[in-house]
Design a protein around this motif. Sequence first.
Motif, PDB file in Angstrom:
ATOM      1  N   LEU A 197       0.877  -1.171   0.000  1.00  0.00           N
ATOM      2  CA  LEU A 197       0.000   0.000   0.000  1.00  0.00           C
ATOM      3  C   LEU A 197       0.910   1.214   0.000  1.00  0.00           C
ATOM      4  O   LEU A 197       1.684   1.414   0.941  1.00  0.00           O
ATOM      5  CB  LEU A 197      -0.913   0.007   1.228  1.00  0.00           C
ATOM      6  CG  LEU A 197      -1.886   1.199   1.302  1.00  0.00           C
ATOM      7  CD1 LEU A 197      -3.152   0.811   2.043  1.00  0.00           C
ATOM      8  CD2 LEU A 197      -1.257   2.423   1.923  1.00  0.00           C
ATOM      9  N   HIS A 198       0.877   1.974  -1.086  1.00  0.00           N
ATOM     10  CA  HIS A 198       1.662   3.204  -1.141  1.00  0.00           C
ATOM     11  C   HIS A 198       1.018   4.164  -2.129  1.00  0.00           C
ATOM     12  O   HIS A 198       0.086   3.795  -2.841  1.00  0.00           O
ATOM     13  CB  HIS A 198       3.130   2.902  -1.507  1.00  0.00           C
ATOM     14  CG  HIS A 198       3.335   2.381  -2.890  1.00  0.00           C
ATOM     15  ND1 HIS A 198       3.878   3.132  -3.885  1.00  0.00           N
ATOM     16  CD2 HIS A 198       3.072   1.173  -3.446  1.00  0.00           C
ATOM     17  CE1 HIS A 198       3.960   2.417  -5.000  1.00  0.00           C
ATOM     18  NE2 HIS A 198       3.467   1.224  -4.749  1.00  0.00           N
ATOM     19  N   ARG A 204      -7.382   3.323   3.746  1.00  0.00           N
ATOM     20  CA  ARG A 204      -6.353   3.192   4.773  1.00  0.00           C
ATOM     21  C   ARG A 204      -6.908   2.864   6.174  1.00  0.00           C
ATOM     22  O   ARG A 204      -6.385   1.966   6.846  1.00  0.00           O
ATOM     23  CB  ARG A 204      -5.542   4.501   4.780  1.00  0.00           C
ATOM     24  CG  ARG A 204      -4.422   4.588   5.757  1.00  0.00           C
ATOM     25  CD  ARG A 204      -3.208   3.879   5.253  1.00  0.00           C
ATOM     26  NE  ARG A 204      -2.453   3.421   6.382  1.00  0.00           N
ATOM     27  CZ  ARG A 204      -1.132   3.404   6.475  1.00  0.00           C
ATOM     28  NH1 ARG A 204      -0.403   3.808   5.466  1.00  0.00           N
ATOM     29  NH2 ARG A 204      -0.537   2.951   7.537  1.00  0.00           N
ATOM     30  N   PRO A 205      -7.973   3.547   6.647  1.00  0.00           N
ATOM     31  CA  PRO A 205      -8.462   3.244   8.004  1.00  0.00           C
ATOM     32  C   PRO A 205      -8.857   1.779   8.158  1.00  0.00           C
ATOM     33  O   PRO A 205      -8.694   1.204   9.240  1.00  0.00           O
ATOM     34  CB  PRO A 205      -9.683   4.164   8.149  1.00  0.00           C
ATOM     35  CG  PRO A 205      -9.449   5.271   7.178  1.00  0.00           C
ATOM     36  CD  PRO A 205      -8.702   4.661   6.029  1.00  0.00           C
ATOM     37  N   PHE A 206      -9.366   1.180   7.089  1.00  0.00           N
ATOM     38  CA  PHE A 206      -9.761  -0.226   7.173  1.00  0.00           C
ATOM     39  C   PHE A 206      -8.545  -1.116   7.448  1.00  0.00           C
ATOM     40  O   PHE A 206      -8.595  -2.037   8.262  1.00  0.00           O
ATOM     41  CB  PHE A 206     -10.440  -0.660   5.868  1.00  0.00           C
ATOM     42  CG  PHE A 206     -10.982  -2.054   5.928  1.00  0.00           C
ATOM     43  CD1 PHE A 206     -12.271  -2.283   6.384  1.00  0.00           C
ATOM     44  CD2 PHE A 206     -10.204  -3.141   5.561  1.00  0.00           C
ATOM     45  CE1 PHE A 206     -12.779  -3.578   6.464  1.00  0.00           C
ATOM     46  CE2 PHE A 206     -10.694  -4.434   5.643  1.00  0.00           C
ATOM     47  CZ  PHE A 206     -11.981  -4.658   6.100  1.00  0.00           C
ATOM     48  N   SER A 239      -9.209  -1.831  -2.232  1.00  0.00           N
ATOM     49  CA  SER A 239     -10.378  -2.716  -2.159  1.00  0.00           C
ATOM     50  C   SER A 239     -11.401  -2.303  -1.094  1.00  0.00           C
ATOM     51  O   SER A 239     -12.608  -2.400  -1.353  1.00  0.00           O
ATOM     52  CB  SER A 239      -9.956  -4.179  -1.987  1.00  0.00           C
ATOM     53  OG  SER A 239      -9.193  -4.368  -0.820  1.00  0.00           O
ATOM     54  N   PRO A 240     -11.013  -1.813   0.101  1.00  0.00           N
ATOM     55  CA  PRO A 240     -12.060  -1.423   1.049  1.00  0.00           C
ATOM     56  C   PRO A 240     -12.933  -0.286   0.526  1.00  0.00           C
ATOM     57  O   PRO A 240     -14.162  -0.331   0.643  1.00  0.00           O
ATOM     58  CB  PRO A 240     -11.277  -1.005   2.302  1.00  0.00           C
ATOM     59  CG  PRO A 240      -9.981  -1.754   2.193  1.00  0.00           C
ATOM     60  CD  PRO A 240      -9.667  -1.761   0.727  1.00  0.00           C
ATOM     61  N   ALA A 241     -12.312   0.732  -0.074  1.00  0.00           N
ATOM     62  CA  ALA A 241     -13.102   1.854  -0.594  1.00  0.00           C
ATOM     63  C   ALA A 241     -13.961   1.409  -1.776  1.00  0.00           C
ATOM     64  O   ALA A 241     -15.133   1.786  -1.892  1.00  0.00           O
ATOM     65  CB  ALA A 241     -12.183   3.000  -1.019  1.00  0.00           C
TER      66      ALA A 241
END
Length: 373
Positions: free
Chosen positions: A49-50, A66-68, A337-339
């Motif tokens: 993740l970057h 990111r929060p996920f 993927s979460p978003a």
Amino acid sequence: MHAPDILVIGGGIAGLSAAAALSKHARVIVLEAEEQVGYHSSGRSATMLHYALGDRLVRALTLASRPFFDDPPASFSDVPLGRRMPVLVHARDDELEQLDALQAELSQFASLERLDAAGVHQLCPLLRENANHGIADRNGIRLDPHALLQGNLRELRARGGELHTGQRVVTTDRDSGAWTVTTGAGGRYSAPVLVNAAGSWADELAKPAGVRPLGLEPKRRTIITFDAPPGTELDGLPFAKTVGDELYFAPESGRLFASPMDEVPSEPCDAQPDELEVALAAYRMEERTTVKVERIHSRWAGLRTFTPDHHPAAGFAEEADGFFWLAGQGGFGLQTSPAMAAIVESLIAGSDWPVADVAAAALAPGRFFAQQP
Ligand SMILES: Cc1cc2nc3c(=O)[nH]c(=O)nc-3n(C[C@H](O)[C@H](O)[C@H](O)COP(=O)(O)OP(=O)(O)OC[C@H]3O[C@@H](n4cnc5c(N)ncnc54)[C@H](O)[C@@H]3O)c2cc1C
């Protein structure tokens, strides 16, 4: 005949994360052609993740995700979804302008440190001495794709959803307000909503259903692993990337991995590494670092599938009721993927729109046909 409310085709990270989110509202079945989830792109990635990836829209989707990753729901996974790894983007003198421009762009998304030659070599002693400039994000995450896939699967099942593996969809028809699909294994399924999350095959799935293909382009990327020089402190090493798309490398299970960041057009397939790109990975590693690639321990390739504008597609096809596209996650499908799953949930189940900085129209599949009569 199985008759859920929503059929999701594709058991990669896109399909499973969308299915887990949708299962809060509806009965969902995921159909996966292979015997296991994540066999194709989702199981072959560099797992970082970057923000030095994609453009502003991709970065906004990453930031919203990111929060996920930092704080996943307790029900999701009993293991962390990744581990912290610094991200270092490095440059020679002749690449300084590019680095400055990237820093200006990325600083809107991440807290960056500007590094001089000493700082670059302190963070990554393997780089050659001409790596004079760098920007570091100490807050990158090396994701665990297995934990991500299994966490989504666990959520899906806990809410009554199902995954059927070994079910390659071979026919897709719309009749009496529902999509009916049959699989090579003899399965029959029908649902009013079909989510096309078939990764590199998403256009192939659409065509026989009478849905206009988006013009997806699968592109092969290669990774090799090899031994680090004796005595290398692997634990402290960053994910190190050239400012241009030439090379990245990082520690990997007691060794190093590297990619020449190849983008070779491909048919949708079980991608295999090509000797040319394997050699290029070793060559660029030796060109940019002091590491000698004596023996390649392992190699693999996977497909990164792009839409024509390199933004993902999420939305209903205008010409086919109930046919929902979820495709074109390129080289950023894990970290967004979460978003993306929350966006699918919003577009299909009507939950709140989750990413203020990204408009639904920017993801709508119809954008590719707006100019056509
Ligand atoms: C080398 C490499 C490095 C990468 N690095 C990163 C990174 O650092 N960070 C990041 O976020 N992303 C990265 N990516 C990108 C990421 O892996 C992809 O964006 C993501 O995995 C795409 O997920 P997907 O679910 O769309 O595709 P896939 O994982 O390919 O899943 C699609 C699934 O659909 C199934 N399917 C296809 N047709 C049918 C059918 N007819 N019936 C039933 N099932 C079907 C396939 O079997 C497959 O399992 C990288 C990719 C590669 C290859």
